[in-house]
Design a protein around this motif. Structure first.
Motif, short mmCIF file in Angstrom:
data_model
loop_
_atom_site.label_atom_id
_atom_site.label_comp_id
_atom_site.label_asym_id
_atom_site.label_seq_id
_atom_site.Cartn_x
_atom_site.Cartn_y
_atom_site.Cartn_z
N VAL A 26 1.08 -1.36 0.06
CA VAL A 26 0.02 -0.02 0.15
C VAL A 26 0.74 1.12 0.26
CG1 VAL A 26 -2.02 1.32 1.56
CG2 VAL A 26 -2.05 -1.08 1.81
N SER A 27 1.78 1.40 1.13
CA SER A 27 2.86 3.01 1.13
C SER A 27 3.72 2.62 -0.38
CB SER A 27 3.38 2.57 2.20
OG SER A 27 2.76 1.57 3.07
N LEU A 28 4.08 1.39 -0.72
CA LEU A 28 5.17 1.50 -1.76
C LEU A 28 4.94 1.97 -2.57
CD1 LEU A 28 8.37 0.14 -2.12
CD2 LEU A 28 6.83 -1.90 -3.58
N GLY A 29 3.53 1.58 -3.22
CA GLY A 29 2.72 2.10 -4.42
C GLY A 29 3.56 4.29 -4.88
N VAL A 30 2.53 4.26 -3.36
CA VAL A 30 2.54 5.73 -3.48
C VAL A 30 4.46 6.08 -3.35
CG1 VAL A 30 1.93 7.79 -2.37
CG2 VAL A 30 0.34 5.77 -1.65
N LEU A 31 5.25 5.87 -2.72
CA LEU A 31 6.63 6.36 -2.57
C LEU A 31 7.19 6.11 -3.66
CD1 LEU A 31 8.03 4.58 0.78
CD2 LEU A 31 7.13 6.97 0.05
N ILE A 34 6.23 6.66 -17.23
CA ILE A 34 4.74 6.83 -17.10
C ILE A 34 4.85 4.88 -16.72
CG2 ILE A 34 3.32 6.22 -18.59
CD1 ILE A 34 3.75 8.41 -20.17
N LEU A 35 6.16 4.36 -17.03
CA LEU A 35 5.75 3.01 -16.08
C LEU A 35 5.84 2.55 -14.86
CD1 LEU A 35 6.25 -0.17 -18.02
CD2 LEU A 35 8.70 0.04 -17.39
N LEU A 36 7.12 3.18 -14.64
CA LEU A 36 7.59 3.59 -13.20
C LEU A 36 5.63 4.43 -12.24
CD1 LEU A 36 10.81 4.54 -13.29
CD2 LEU A 36 9.84 2.32 -12.46
N VAL A 37 5.63 4.76 -12.60
CA VAL A 37 4.29 5.66 -12.08
C VAL A 37 3.21 4.98 -12.44
CG1 VAL A 37 2.68 7.01 -12.58
CG2 VAL A 37 5.29 7.87 -12.46
N GLU A 38 2.96 3.90 -13.28
CA GLU A 38 1.51 2.63 -13.25
C GLU A 38 1.85 2.20 -12.88
OE1 GLU A 38 -1.69 3.75 -15.39
OE2 GLU A 38 -0.61 4.22 -16.67
N LEU A 39 3.41 1.69 -12.96
CA LEU A 39 3.56 0.36 -11.82
C LEU A 39 3.12 0.71 -10.32
CD1 LEU A 39 5.03 -2.79 -11.81
CD2 LEU A 39 6.87 -1.57 -11.18
N GLY A 40 3.67 1.52 -10.07
CA GLY A 40 3.12 2.58 -8.34
C GLY A 40 1.59 2.91 -8.33
N VAL A 41 0.89 2.85 -9.74
CA VAL A 41 -0.91 3.02 -9.41
C VAL A 41 -0.87 2.14 -8.69
CG1 VAL A 41 -2.56 3.77 -10.06
CG2 VAL A 41 -1.10 5.14 -10.28
N GLY A 42 -0.49 0.92 -9.75
CA GLY A 42 -1.22 -0.75 -9.67
C GLY A 42 -0.78 -1.25 -8.59
N ILE A 43 0.68 -1.07 -7.64
CA ILE A 43 0.86 -1.71 -6.46
C ILE A 43 -0.27 -1.37 -5.61
CG2 ILE A 43 2.66 -2.03 -4.49
CD1 ILE A 43 4.81 -2.17 -6.91
N THR A 44 -0.17 0.27 -5.54
CA THR A 44 -0.66 0.59 -4.36
C THR A 44 -2.49 -0.10 -4.19
OG1 THR A 44 0.63 2.67 -4.04
CG2 THR A 44 -2.37 2.69 -3.34
#
Lengths: 139, 183
Positions: free
Chosen positions: A72-77, A112-122
């Motif tokens: 939950v926190s890792l994605g936002v981070l 974009i790839l990293l940001v979308e990954l963050g959104v997906g994880i969270t």
């Protein structure tokens, strides 16, 4: 749900497809419809299906609650970290163009790839932990 | 056609007292909305609506039903005149408001002349990915998406604080209230 063999079998068949489709939506979001949010929800739906059919305890063994809290926190981070990384490399907050010093367009792809990954994880972690909270409450 | 199906589903949701059926109808409602978004060429939105509204949200509502009860309480009888008046006035105001909305699909609409042309024309050179929705969401409007992710994060923390760890803490540390009284 030990006695229902058909749902168990169908879940076993569907689950890899669901998770694979979630990953496809995640990493193909640049080219087709989809992205981190949808992928996270589909990934979480796969886990919810597993927990419904095979029981909450088995699901907790595979995806323990502490891992979800980290997710939950890792994605936002990751998301905010990409922004800060852009600042450190001399751009504005969330400016992906500077991530690759040679080609700004490639930097945009990476960002974009990293940001979308963050959104997906969270999103995936949030959905599964909310489901755990609801399902674990009734027992 | 889809809109009339939506109205039928909404009416059924209002009439029904069995909450299990209501949750199922909500799922159908979301699926119908998703098809409506597909018809309007908003596939990304339709995707989200189908996954969240028809999928995960239905499971969450069923989970809530399992914790509470699946029958709606019969409402206390009161005069329907005032609520009816409020609904009629609000509805009339909304319908009056639609007369000011620019016609659907008109290329001269203000929404097509603000930043949208720039995004559509320059996205291929600046971002270089085919899905413009992704490039707007994740790059041009990245602040918004960061905010949305934070909202999801905050919502999860709220839910977990409300119903998440309370039961476990009670069983793990039962004498805690006594200590607080001593202090």
């Amino acid at each position: 749900m030990k006695q229902y063999s058909i749902p168990r079998l169908i879940t076993k068949l569907l689950l890899p497809l669901i998770l694979l489709f979630a990953l496809y939506v995640q990493f193909h979001g640049d080219f087709g419809p989809g992205g981190g949010f949808q992928a996270g929800v589909i990934f979480a739906a796969g886990f919810v299906l597993y927990a419904l059919v095979y029981g909450l305890d088995n699901a907790r063994r595979i995806m323990p609650p502490w891992l979800l809290r980290v997710g939950v926190s890792l994605g936002v981070l990751i998301y905010a970290g990409v922004g800060v990384a852009g600042m450190l490399l001399g751009g504005a907050f969330l400016d992906y163009g500077v991530l690759d010093p040679h080609d700004p367009v490639h930097g945009q792809h990476l960002g974009i790839l990293l940001v979308e990954l963050g959104v997906g994880i969270t999103v995936a972690a949030v959905m599964v932990s909310i489901f755990y909270a609801f399902a674990g409450r009734g027992r | 056609m889809l809109l009339s199906l939506l109205v039928v589903t909404a009416l059924a949701v209002i009439r029904l007292r069995d909450l299990f059926a209501v949750v199922m109808l909500f799922g159908i409602y979301s699926l119908l909305s998703a098809s409506l978004f597909v018809v309007l060429d908003a596939v990304d939105v339709a995707f989200t609506e189908a996954a969240v509204g028809a999928g995960v949200a239905t499971v969450f509502m069923l989970g809530t039903l399992a914790l509470t009860t699946s029958r709606e309480k019969t409402p206390s009888t009161h005069k329907p005149l005032l609520p009816l008046l409020a609904v009629l006035v609000t509805g009339a105001a909304l319908i009056y408001g639609t007369s000011d909305i620019p016609p659907y699909g008109d290329p001269g609409n203000p929404i097509h002349h603000h930043v949208a042309p720039r995004y559509l024309e320059d996205s291929a050179d600046e971002i270089g990915i085919p899905n413009v929705v992704s490039s707007v969401l994740a790059s041009y409007r990245s602040y918004d998406t960061l905010g949305e992710t934070t909202v999801v994060f905050t919502a999860a923390i709220g839910v977990l604080l409300l119903i998440g760890g309370a039961r476990r803490r009670r069983s793990e540390e039962p004498p805690r209230p006594d200590h607080e009284e001593d202090a």
